[in-house]
Each structure stands twice: as structure tokens, then as C-alpha cells.
Design a protein around this motif. Structure first.
Motif, PDB file in Angstrom:
ATOM      1  N   VAL A 224      32.838  -9.401  89.297  1.00 48.16           N
ATOM      2  CA  VAL A 224      33.763  -8.279  89.427  1.00 48.16           C
ATOM      3  C   VAL A 224      33.372  -7.308  88.316  1.00 48.16           C
ATOM      4  N   PRO A 225      32.692  -6.215  88.636  1.00 49.86           N
ATOM      5  CA  PRO A 225      32.098  -5.366  87.591  1.00 49.86           C
ATOM      6  C   PRO A 225      33.112  -4.881  86.562  1.00 49.86           C
ATOM      7  N   GLY A 226      32.747  -5.034  85.287  1.00 44.99           N
ATOM      8  CA  GLY A 226      33.566  -4.537  84.202  1.00 44.99           C
ATOM      9  C   GLY A 226      34.776  -5.385  83.869  1.00 44.99           C
ATOM     10  N   ARG A 227      34.906  -6.550  84.489  1.00 44.82           N
ATOM     11  CA  ARG A 227      36.091  -7.387  84.245  1.00 44.82           C
ATOM     12  C   ARG A 227      35.972  -8.137  82.926  1.00 44.82           C
ATOM     13  N   VAL A 228      37.051  -8.098  82.159  1.00 47.84           N
ATOM     14  CA  VAL A 228      37.212  -8.909  80.952  1.00 47.84           C
ATOM     15  C   VAL A 228      38.479  -9.727  81.156  1.00 47.84           C
ATOM     16  N   THR A 229      38.348 -11.049  81.180  1.00 48.60           N
ATOM     17  CA  THR A 229      39.532 -11.877  81.354  1.00 48.60           C
ATOM     18  C   THR A 229      40.253 -12.062  80.021  1.00 48.60           C
ATOM     19  N   TRP A 230      41.568 -12.158  80.104  1.00 48.81           N
ATOM     20  CA  TRP A 230      42.398 -12.378  78.923  1.00 48.81           C
ATOM     21  C   TRP A 230      43.370 -13.509  79.229  1.00 48.81           C
ATOM     22  N   ALA A 231      43.137 -14.650  78.595  1.00 48.32           N
ATOM     23  CA  ALA A 231      44.047 -15.779  78.695  1.00 48.32           C
ATOM     24  C   ALA A 231      44.926 -15.794  77.454  1.00 48.32           C
ATOM     25  N   HIS A 232      46.221 -15.817  77.648  1.00 50.61           N
ATOM     26  CA  HIS A 232      47.173 -15.861  76.531  1.00 50.61           C
ATOM     27  C   HIS A 232      48.188 -16.954  76.804  1.00 50.61           C
ATOM     28  N   ASP A 233      48.311 -17.890  75.871  1.00 51.24           N
ATOM     29  CA  ASP A 233      49.274 -18.975  76.000  1.00 51.24           C
ATOM     30  C   ASP A 233      49.823 -19.311  74.620  1.00 51.24           C
ATOM     31  N   PRO A 234      51.085 -19.024  74.360  1.00 51.84           N
ATOM     32  CA  PRO A 234      51.671 -19.262  73.032  1.00 51.84           C
ATOM     33  C   PRO A 234      51.667 -20.722  72.607  1.00 51.84           C
ATOM     34  N   GLU A 235      51.393 -21.633  73.546  1.00 47.89           N
ATOM     35  CA  GLU A 235      51.376 -23.056  73.219  1.00 47.89           C
ATOM     36  C   GLU A 235      50.031 -23.515  72.665  1.00 47.89           C
ATOM     37  N   ALA A 236      49.033 -22.649  72.675  1.00 48.07           N
ATOM     38  CA  ALA A 236      47.678 -23.079  72.308  1.00 48.07           C
ATOM     39  C   ALA A 236      47.582 -23.492  70.845  1.00 48.07           C
ATOM     40  N   VAL A 237      47.988 -22.599  69.927  1.00 46.75           N
ATOM     41  CA  VAL A 237      47.926 -22.912  68.500  1.00 46.75           C
ATOM     42  C   VAL A 237      49.296 -22.655  67.879  1.00 46.75           C
ATOM     43  N   THR A 238      49.693 -23.568  66.996  1.00 48.68           N
ATOM     44  CA  THR A 238      51.049 -23.510  66.443  1.00 48.68           C
ATOM     45  C   THR A 238      51.038 -23.693  64.924  1.00 48.68           C
ATOM     46  N   TRP A 239      49.944 -23.358  64.283  1.00 45.39           N
ATOM     47  CA  TRP A 239      49.819 -23.553  62.831  1.00 45.39           C
ATOM     48  C   TRP A 239      50.853 -22.712  62.092  1.00 45.39           C
ATOM     49  N   ASP A 240      51.557 -23.343  61.148  1.00 46.51           N
ATOM     50  CA  ASP A 240      52.598 -22.651  60.395  1.00 46.51           C
ATOM     51  C   ASP A 240      52.164 -22.299  58.981  1.00 46.51           C
ATOM     52  N   GLY A 241      50.857 -22.450  58.691  1.00 38.52           N
ATOM     53  CA  GLY A 241      50.347 -22.114  57.380  1.00 38.52           C
ATOM     54  C   GLY A 241      50.209 -23.302  56.446  1.00 38.52           C
ATOM     55  N   THR A 242      50.740 -24.451  56.845  1.00 34.33           N
ATOM     56  CA  THR A 242      50.585 -25.655  56.033  1.00 34.33           C
ATOM     57  C   THR A 242      49.507 -26.547  56.640  1.00 34.33           C
ATOM     58  N   GLY A 243      48.777 -27.251  55.792  1.00 31.12           N
ATOM     59  CA  GLY A 243      47.672 -28.053  56.299  1.00 31.12           C
ATOM     60  C   GLY A 243      46.518 -27.162  56.728  1.00 31.12           C
ATOM     61  N   SER A 244      45.684 -27.660  57.606  1.00 38.93           N
ATOM     62  CA  SER A 244      44.484 -26.949  58.056  1.00 38.93           C
ATOM     63  C   SER A 244      44.692 -26.367  59.448  1.00 38.93           C
ATOM     64  N   TRP A 245      44.283 -25.114  59.632  1.00 37.13           N
ATOM     65  CA  TRP A 245      44.500 -24.420  60.903  1.00 37.13           C
ATOM     66  C   TRP A 245      43.784 -25.086  62.065  1.00 37.13           C
ATOM     67  N   TRP A 246      42.721 -25.837  61.787  1.00 39.54           N
ATOM     68  CA  TRP A 246      41.846 -26.347  62.840  1.00 39.54           C
ATOM     69  C   TRP A 246      42.176 -27.772  63.290  1.00 39.54           C
ATOM     70  N   THR A 247      43.198 -28.405  62.763  1.00 47.28           N
ATOM     71  CA  THR A 247      43.478 -29.792  63.102  1.00 47.28           C
ATOM     72  C   THR A 247      44.103 -29.915  64.488  1.00 47.28           C
ATOM     73  N   ASP A 248      44.024 -31.124  65.050  1.00 48.16           N
ATOM     74  CA  ASP A 248      44.611 -31.381  66.362  1.00 48.16           C
ATOM     75  C   ASP A 248      46.116 -31.152  66.361  1.00 48.16           C
ATOM     76  N   ALA A 249      46.753 -31.355  65.215  1.00 48.53           N
ATOM     77  CA  ALA A 249      48.205 -31.192  65.145  1.00 48.53           C
ATOM     78  C   ALA A 249      48.632 -29.765  65.442  1.00 48.53           C
ATOM     79  N   HIS A 250      47.730 -28.798  65.203  1.00 49.01           N
ATOM     80  CA  HIS A 250      48.085 -27.387  65.358  1.00 49.01           C
ATOM     81  C   HIS A 250      47.348 -26.716  66.513  1.00 49.01           C
ATOM     82  N   ASN A 251      46.550 -27.461  67.262  1.00 51.11           N
ATOM     83  CA  ASN A 251      45.757 -26.895  68.353  1.00 51.11           C
ATOM     84  C   ASN A 251      45.847 -27.827  69.556  1.00 51.11           C
ATOM     85  N   ASP A 252      46.425 -27.357  70.628  1.00 50.43           N
ATOM     86  CA  ASP A 252      46.635 -28.181  71.815  1.00 50.43           C
ATOM     87  C   ASP A 252      45.400 -28.098  72.715  1.00 50.43           C
ATOM     88  N   GLN A 253      44.603 -29.169  72.705  1.00 50.99           N
ATOM     89  CA  GLN A 253      43.339 -29.158  73.455  1.00 50.99           C
ATOM     90  C   GLN A 253      43.574 -28.959  74.947  1.00 50.99           C
TER      91      GLN A 253
END
Length: 414
Positions: A36-65
Motif C-alpha cells: 500500500v504505497p506510502g503506508r506507515v503502520t502505527w501500533a499503540h497499546d498502553p499495556e505494552a510497557v508499564t515501567w514506573d521509573g524504578t528498576g530497569s526499563w527493559w525487564t520482563d516485569a515492565h514489558n509485556d512480551q
């Protein structure tokens, strides 16, 4: 009244904030790419990452695979208008091969695919808190390739030639896919040391830039360019085009590298861009089967961990929780720039930051009149995609969203 480029330059000199309206909206340039020419998809889901600034941003606890996997799946299908992931990958490979002189073929067993992660903020194989490519997003891409994409693990390489594969990324993928190859600047600890083909990208104009290319991209049949959504001093932004810089023979210490053709002219006039050379090179942008921007966190600068949640709707003072994909490297960077400048209009060095996008969209006849031929083989670049700016940061609509036959389409997939 529309601001002239001279007025724009004067406003920057006077210290006024850059507003998205200062970029000409809805004025598409170039030839769009994609099923589809010129298409840029945008997936947005507020459940994906939930890091609150404590611990590490990249851990499984803060990122829903599982959520990130779903976002990637819907993006792949949205790019191709297919109902299933396997059909989507078949469409991706057939489209790319057909439009790159490779005939009516899909993926052939044994063909190599390289994923260029953005690991600019690494110092060794250890894990640090600065923002790099999300391990969860890269894992999702590998799952897609090995599953519905039907690519063997041993044919996939995750790499960053100028930096280091950190343990949080390596361990997550290697545990599930031990056959995947990892390439970085030093090798060891299960990684392969990058080797470079000399003078593989001599650039379109005389340059001090590193001209070697990692043999990973030279030998690959396909490339996935997985960038991160963030700003950058000097060039204004660092997205898919600049991510390809990391496949060249640069020194891990950025201070020791030339950056010729990186910053645009601040007065708004056109200038040669090395980023356009990256997008137009046969082993870099022209070998890229999928452009991806990791917007799960995003950043207003290139350094440090995620530190500023996004105020704009629909994020509403949360992480952007977004993934962008496209066949068009110019279109996706245009979208990334619009998101960044709408959220943070006072980004440093943002004046004329879209110069490289105008140059790339019109690479066959660019505003700077540069003859773009990054391999110096006498073959001039064609248009490398379509560039425009959205109407505004509230509606986020491009020309195709408004019913026009040309331009970008920002396509929400969930």
C-alpha cells in the motif's frame, strides 16, 4: 500566514520555539513505496510497557512480551492488507523482490536476513540503563521471521557493527533461538566480531566518513532496519536513516568519527545529506525489506534511559507504547520526526532537520542538486520514498488519510 524560510531562520536565531506548523504540512514529495504505497503502520497499546521509573526499563516485569508480539503481528498484516502473518510475510518478500529486480519470487531457503538494532548506548557486553533497542521488540521480529516467515534461525543475524550486543538482548533471544547469529564490534561471549568490506560506501561526495561496510549487510539478501524513536544533537533526530550509519566501519568512540553531511544547514537551504546516501545504498536502504521504529519509550535525546513521558494524545502522560513499520524509509522517518517535534517542539538542532527527507524523496533530482550515487558506480539514485508533514499533532493526518491519491498514510492497526 505561512512563514517564509527566512522568517523561520530568524525565529530560530531569536530563540523562539519551533512549532510543527513551521514545517510545510501536506506537501508530499517523491514516489511512495509499499504494497500500500506510502503506508506507515502505527501500533499503540498502553499495556505494552508499564515501567514506573524504578528498576530497569527493559525487564520482563515492565514489558509485556505477548502484547508486543501482538503489536508486531498486527503491524505486519496492516502493511500488506493480509489477514494472517504467513500471508503477510509472503506478500512482503514478493513485493520486495518484484520491486528490486529479483523477479516474482518469495523467500528462498538459505537467504540471509540481518536485523540492524540500534545499540548506540552500549559500552561493552554488559547491560546499562541507557535506552537502546527493546530486547522484547527484537525478539518479536525474530519470532515472526522463524515462525510465519519460515526463515531458519541460522539465516538470521542481529547486529550492530559499531557497538556491542548487550546481555539483556543477547540472553533473551539466544535462550529461545540459539541458532541466531549475533555480530558486534568486538565479538566474544557468543558474538561474532564484525568484519568490514573496505570502500564499500564511498559516498556521493568526497567525505571523511568511514566507508567500510560490515560483511553482514553485504552478504545478506534482506535487511530489517530497526531504529529507536528519539532526538539527536546536530542532526535533530536519529531514526531509520541514521541507524544505518552503525553498519559502517566507524569507531565505537563517536568522537573519533567524521560526521560529514550529517547536520543540515540551519538557514533552511538545501544541502547534501549522508543519510540520503545510506537510504540509497544497495546494501543498506535499498536492501531493507522492512523499516521499523521502536517507539515503546522514545526519548528527547540520544543519551540516558527513558526519562520523559509523553503528554500528547493518545499517550496522555504515559510512555508512547508504539511501534511503527513501513516499506518506505522516507515516509516512516517523516512520521517519526512529526511525532518528536509535536511532543517536544524545542528540540535542539531541529531547524531544517527534514533536509535529508526532502533530499531522499527527490534523490533523482534533489533540492541541493547533489548527484546521489553512494556506490560511485554511475547509477543515480531514484526517489527513495515519499516525504511530507502531517496536518497537525492533534489529528495526525497525512495526504492519503485525507483522501488524496499521493503522500503518506498513517495507518492505525489497533
Amino acid at each position: 500566514m505561512e512563514m517564509t524560510r527566512r522568517q523561520f531562520a530568524l525565529s530560530i536565531a531569536a530563540g523562539s520555539l519551533l512549532r510543527p506548523s513551521l514545517f510545510d504540512p501536506l506537501s508530499p514529495l517523491g514516489v511512495p513505496r509499499g504494497v500500500v504505497p506510502g503506508r506507515v503502520t502505527w501500533a499503540h497499546d498502553p499495556e505494552a510497557v508499564t515501567w514506573d521509573g524504578t528498576g530497569s526499563w527493559w525487564t520482563d516485569a515492565h514489558n509485556d512480551q505477548s502484547v508486543i508480539d501482538r503489536m508486531v503481528s498486527r503491524s505486519i498484516r496492516g502493511l500488506t492488507n493480509q489477514k494472517g502473518d504467513a500471508q503477510a510475510w509472503s506478500s512482503i518478500f514478493h513485493y520486495f523482490n518484484r520491486t528490486h529486480g529479483r523477479g516474482k519470487a518469495g523467500y528462498r531457503a538459505g537467504e540471509k536476513i540481518a536485523i540492524k538494532a540500534n545499540l548506540n548506548n552500549t559500552t561493552d557486553h554488559g547491560t546499562i540503563e541507557r535506552l537502546n533497542s527493546s530486547p522484547h521488540l527484537i525478539l518479536s521480529l525474530v519470532r515472526q521471521l522463524t515462525g510465519p516467515g519460515r526463515v531458519r534461525e541460522s539465516s538470521i543475524t542481529v547486529f550492530d557493527s559499531s557497538r556491542f550486543i548487550p546481555s539483556n538482548l543477547y540472553d533473551k533471544i539466544h535462550h529461545e533461538f540459539p541458532g541466531v547469529v549475533f555480530v558486534d564490534h568486538i565479538g566474544g561471549d557468543g558474538r561474532v566480531k564484525a568484519e568490514f568490506k573496505p570502500n564499500a560506501i564511498p559516498f556521493s561526495v568526497p567525505s571523511r566518513n568511514a566507508s567500510g561496510l560490515d560483511t553482514t549487510v553485504v552478504e545478506a539478501a534482506y535487511l530489517i532496519d530497526a531504529a529507536v524513536l528519539r532526538a539527536h544533537v546536530s542532526s535533530g533526530v536519529t531514526l531509520c536513516a541514521k541507524n544505518l550509519f552503525g553498519a559502517t566501519s566507524i569507531n565505537p568512540d563517536w568522537r573519533k568519527n567524521a560526521h560529514d553531511g550529517f547536520p543540515p544547514k540551519r538557514d533552511g537551504s538545501a544541502s547534501y545529506s549522508a543519510f540520503t546516501d545510506f537510504l540509497g545504498h544497495k546494501d543498506l536502504g535499498e536492501k531493507t525489506i522492512l523499516f521499523v521504529i521502536d517507539g515503546l519509550y522514545g526519548n528527547d535525546n540520544v543519551d540516558g534511559p527513558p526519562h520523559r513521558k509523553w503528554k500528547m494524545a493518545p499517550f496522555n502522560n504515559a510512555w508512547p507504547n508504539s511501534i511503527f513499520m513501513s516499506f518506505d524509509g522516507v515516509a516512516i522517518d517523516s512520521v517519526g520526526l512529526d511525532f518528536l517535534t509535536s511532543e517536544w517542539p524545542d528540540l535542539p538542532d531541529i531547524a531544517n532537520a527534514d533536509n535529508y527527507l526532502r533530499e531522499a524523496a527527490l534523490a533523482h533530482d534533489p533540492p541541493s542538486k547533489t548527484l546521489y550515487d553512494p556506490e560511485r558506480d554511475g547509477i543515480r539514485c531514484r526517489s527513495l520514498g515519499v516525504h511530507e508533514h502531517w496536518n497537525n499533532g492533534t489529528e495526525k493526518k497525512y495526504s492519503r488519510n485525507l483522501g488524496q491519491a499521493h503522500g503518506i498514510e498513517l495507518f492505525r492497526v489497533n
